[in-house]
Design a protein around this motif. Structure first.
Motif, PDB file in Angstrom:
ATOM      1  N   ALA A 276     -34.989  23.192  10.703  1.00  0.00           N
ATOM      2  CA  ALA A 276     -36.349  23.426  10.209  1.00  0.00           C
ATOM      3  C   ALA A 276     -37.351  23.223  11.333  1.00  0.00           C
ATOM      4  N   SER A 277     -38.584  23.596  11.075  1.00  0.00           N
ATOM      5  CA  SER A 277     -39.621  23.494  12.100  1.00  0.00           C
ATOM      6  C   SER A 277     -39.748  22.052  12.591  1.00  0.00           C
ATOM      7  N   PRO A 278     -39.761  21.841  13.910  1.00  0.00           N
ATOM      8  CA  PRO A 278     -39.887  20.462  14.422  1.00  0.00           C
ATOM      9  C   PRO A 278     -41.225  19.825  14.111  1.00  0.00           C
ATOM     10  N   LEU A 279     -42.197  20.633  13.709  1.00  0.00           N
ATOM     11  CA  LEU A 279     -43.509  20.084  13.368  1.00  0.00           C
ATOM     12  C   LEU A 279     -43.512  19.403  12.008  1.00  0.00           C
ATOM     13  N   LEU A 280     -42.453  19.591  11.218  1.00  0.00           N
ATOM     14  CA  LEU A 280     -42.310  18.860   9.958  1.00  0.00           C
ATOM     15  C   LEU A 280     -41.754  17.476  10.291  1.00  0.00           C
ATOM     16  N   LEU A 281     -42.644  16.564  10.592  1.00  0.00           N
ATOM     17  CA  LEU A 281     -42.249  15.267  11.128  1.00  0.00           C
ATOM     18  C   LEU A 281     -41.584  14.407  10.065  1.00  0.00           C
ATOM     19  N   PHE A 282     -40.475  13.795  10.462  1.00  0.00           N
ATOM     20  CA  PHE A 282     -39.764  12.806   9.648  1.00  0.00           C
ATOM     21  C   PHE A 282     -39.468  13.343   8.243  1.00  0.00           C
ATOM     22  N   SER A 283     -39.023  14.612   8.200  1.00  0.00           N
ATOM     23  CA  SER A 283     -38.639  15.202   6.912  1.00  0.00           C
ATOM     24  C   SER A 283     -37.246  14.749   6.488  1.00  0.00           C
ATOM     25  N   GLU A 284     -36.503  14.144   7.402  1.00  0.00           N
ATOM     26  CA  GLU A 284     -35.154  13.671   7.095  1.00  0.00           C
ATOM     27  C   GLU A 284     -34.854  12.447   7.945  1.00  0.00           C
ATOM     28  N   PHE A 285     -34.136  11.508   7.370  1.00  0.00           N
ATOM     29  CA  PHE A 285     -33.777  10.283   8.076  1.00  0.00           C
ATOM     30  C   PHE A 285     -32.258  10.106   8.012  1.00  0.00           C
ATOM     31  N   THR A 286     -31.600  10.435   9.107  1.00  0.00           N
ATOM     32  CA  THR A 286     -30.152  10.270   9.200  1.00  0.00           C
ATOM     33  C   THR A 286     -29.777  10.018  10.650  1.00  0.00           C
ATOM     34  N   LEU A 287     -28.690   9.303  10.851  1.00  0.00           N
ATOM     35  CA  LEU A 287     -28.205   8.990  12.194  1.00  0.00           C
ATOM     36  C   LEU A 287     -27.027   9.877  12.589  1.00  0.00           C
ATOM     37  N   ALA A 288     -26.845  10.998  11.883  1.00  0.00           N
ATOM     38  CA  ALA A 288     -25.712  11.876  12.173  1.00  0.00           C
ATOM     39  C   ALA A 288     -25.794  12.452  13.580  1.00  0.00           C
ATOM     40  N   SER A 289     -26.995  12.840  14.014  1.00  0.00           N
ATOM     41  CA  SER A 289     -27.158  13.394  15.371  1.00  0.00           C
ATOM     42  C   SER A 289     -26.864  12.330  16.424  1.00  0.00           C
ATOM     43  N   TYR A 290     -27.282  11.088  16.164  1.00  0.00           N
ATOM     44  CA  TYR A 290     -27.008  10.002  17.104  1.00  0.00           C
ATOM     45  C   TYR A 290     -25.506   9.734  17.201  1.00  0.00           C
ATOM     46  N   LYS A 291     -24.830   9.753  16.074  1.00  0.00           N
ATOM     47  CA  LYS A 291     -23.386   9.502  16.083  1.00  0.00           C
ATOM     48  C   LYS A 291     -22.655  10.585  16.870  1.00  0.00           C
ATOM     49  N   GLN A 292     -23.043  11.840  16.662  1.00  0.00           N
ATOM     50  CA  GLN A 292     -22.372  12.926  17.364  1.00  0.00           C
ATOM     51  C   GLN A 292     -22.682  12.893  18.861  1.00  0.00           C
ATOM     52  N   ALA A 293     -23.941  12.601  19.207  1.00  0.00           N
ATOM     53  CA  ALA A 293     -24.309  12.498  20.625  1.00  0.00           C
ATOM     54  C   ALA A 293     -23.579  11.328  21.277  1.00  0.00           C
ATOM     55  N   PHE A 294     -23.492  10.209  20.587  1.00  0.00           N
ATOM     56  CA  PHE A 294     -22.811   9.021  21.115  1.00  0.00           C
ATOM     57  C   PHE A 294     -21.344   9.321  21.399  1.00  0.00           C
ATOM     58  N   THR A 295     -20.716  10.071  20.473  1.00  0.00           N
ATOM     59  CA  THR A 295     -19.291  10.367  20.620  1.00  0.00           C
ATOM     60  C   THR A 295     -19.041  11.433  21.689  1.00  0.00           C
ATOM     61  N   ASN A 296     -19.798  12.531  21.644  1.00  0.00           N
ATOM     62  CA  ASN A 296     -19.559  13.637  22.579  1.00  0.00           C
ATOM     63  C   ASN A 296     -19.874  13.257  24.022  1.00  0.00           C
ATOM     64  N   MET A 297     -20.869  12.400  24.214  1.00  0.00           N
ATOM     65  CA  MET A 297     -21.241  11.988  25.566  1.00  0.00           C
ATOM     66  C   MET A 297     -20.306  10.928  26.129  1.00  0.00           C
ATOM     67  N   ASN A 298     -19.514  10.298  25.247  1.00  0.00           N
ATOM     68  CA  ASN A 298     -18.782   9.093  25.660  1.00  0.00           C
ATOM     69  C   ASN A 298     -19.789   8.099  26.238  1.00  0.00           C
ATOM     70  N   TYR A 299     -20.744   7.737  25.382  1.00  0.00           N
ATOM     71  CA  TYR A 299     -21.935   6.996  25.795  1.00  0.00           C
ATOM     72  C   TYR A 299     -21.628   5.705  26.540  1.00  0.00           C
ATOM     73  N   PRO A 300     -20.702   4.854  26.083  1.00  0.00           N
ATOM     74  CA  PRO A 300     -20.459   3.597  26.827  1.00  0.00           C
ATOM     75  C   PRO A 300     -20.036   3.829  28.274  1.00  0.00           C
ATOM     76  N   MET A 301     -19.154   4.811  28.497  1.00  0.00           N
ATOM     77  CA  MET A 301     -18.675   5.066  29.855  1.00  0.00           C
ATOM     78  C   MET A 301     -19.812   5.604  30.737  1.00  0.00           C
ATOM     79  N   GLU A 302     -20.575   6.565  30.216  1.00  0.00           N
ATOM     80  CA  GLU A 302     -21.668   7.130  31.006  1.00  0.00           C
ATOM     81  C   GLU A 302     -22.786   6.109  31.219  1.00  0.00           C
TER      82      GLU A 302
END
Length: 290
Positions: free
Chosen positions: A55-81
């Protein structure tokens, strides 16, 4: 019972009076703050959406979920990087501070043509961007047999940071009184002892400025790690974020990319909040000294 000094009528009028000039200044400051803060709010708001929510990014805080953070954390291998970024940044900044202060000490103290030549020699490093000569540099490192590891970009970071850092420390060194060193010399302190115990602690404001400016640049830089690191296990955080940019076949995953941006900036925010007092005191000391 009076709890404080009573303000004079003129002083009260001065606070209440709003001239057109001051109004324009306040308005310009407010507009500038909005321009700076708005992209950060949009990034944080989009990072709290699910990866499929386009959806449009100008619709601020229309959803609250950590799904994007979980996927970014996993795909980046965040602890190692994160470990790779911390090692690269901390090691580079430490070497820059040590080498730059040692080079700036004789430049700021010795009044000879040689010292002046060395000063301009370091300053000349600010003229040519290292990205313009990256090909011969890579060829030279290859001929020297230097392997592509997580420590290889540190060579470039240290080299590129030295000109500005020497310029900064040499200028600050001229304001350090020579009489302090003379007192230590009379007490029998050697040259390394005078530098380590007398001069170096007085350079705290310049050291803080160097750590902030060069540390932020090294932490956020992705060019040198992308060029000199060939193994994915040795990527830094900025390089790990590039996988979310996508291409023609795979569109950019913006929500995950924004979450990765927040995760990349989070360690810097924590460090600044933890050492805020030291940073402010160091900069304030430099302002008073200057």
């Amino acid at each position: 019972m009076a709890f404080g000094k009573k303000k004079e009528p003129r002083e009260v009028d001065g606070y209440m009076k709003l001239t057109p000039k001051s109004f324009l200044i306040y308005l310009a400051i407010i507009v500038f703050c909005i321009i700076v803060i708005a992209p950060l709010v949009i990034v944080f708001s989009s990072s709290l959406r699910s990866p499929g929510n386009q959806a449009s990014p100008l619709l601020l805080f229309s959803e609250f979920t950590l799904a994007s953070y979980k996927q970014a954390f996993t795909n980046m291998n965040y602890p190692m990087e994160l470990v790779n970024s911390v090692l690269t940044t901390a090691g580079s900044v430490l070497c820059v501070v040590i080498f730059a202060t040692m080079a700036a000490y004789p430049i700021g103290r010795i009044k000879t043509k040689t010292a002046k030549f060395l000063y301009y020699f370091f300053i000349s490093g600010l003229i040519i961007p290292s990205q313009m000569v990256i090909v011969p540099i890579a060829q030279t490192l290859n001929r020297l047999g230097i392997p592509n590891t997580r420590f290889t970009p540190m060579i470039m970071f240290i080299t590129c940071s030295l000109p500005f850092s020497v310029f900064l420390f040499a200028g600050f060194m001229k304001g350090v009184p020579v009489e302090i060193e003379e007192s230590a010399y009379i007490d029998g302190a050697s040259l390394p002892k005078r530098f380590a115990s007398v001069v170096f602690p007085l350079l705290q404001p310049a050291i803080v400025s160097c750590v902030i400016t060069q540390g932020l640049w090294i932490w956020n830089d992705y060019f040198y790690p992308m060029v000199f690191i060939s193994k994915k296990a040795q990527y830094s955080l900025p390089v790990g974020m590039l996988q979310f940019l996508g291409d023609k076949e795979n569109p950019a995953q913006w929500n995950i990319l924004f979450a990765a941006c927040v995760l990349c900036a989070l360690p810097l925010i924590i460090v600044f909040l933890a050492l805020q007092k030291q940073f402010v005191n160091g900069i304030a000391a430099g302002a008073v000294k200057g």
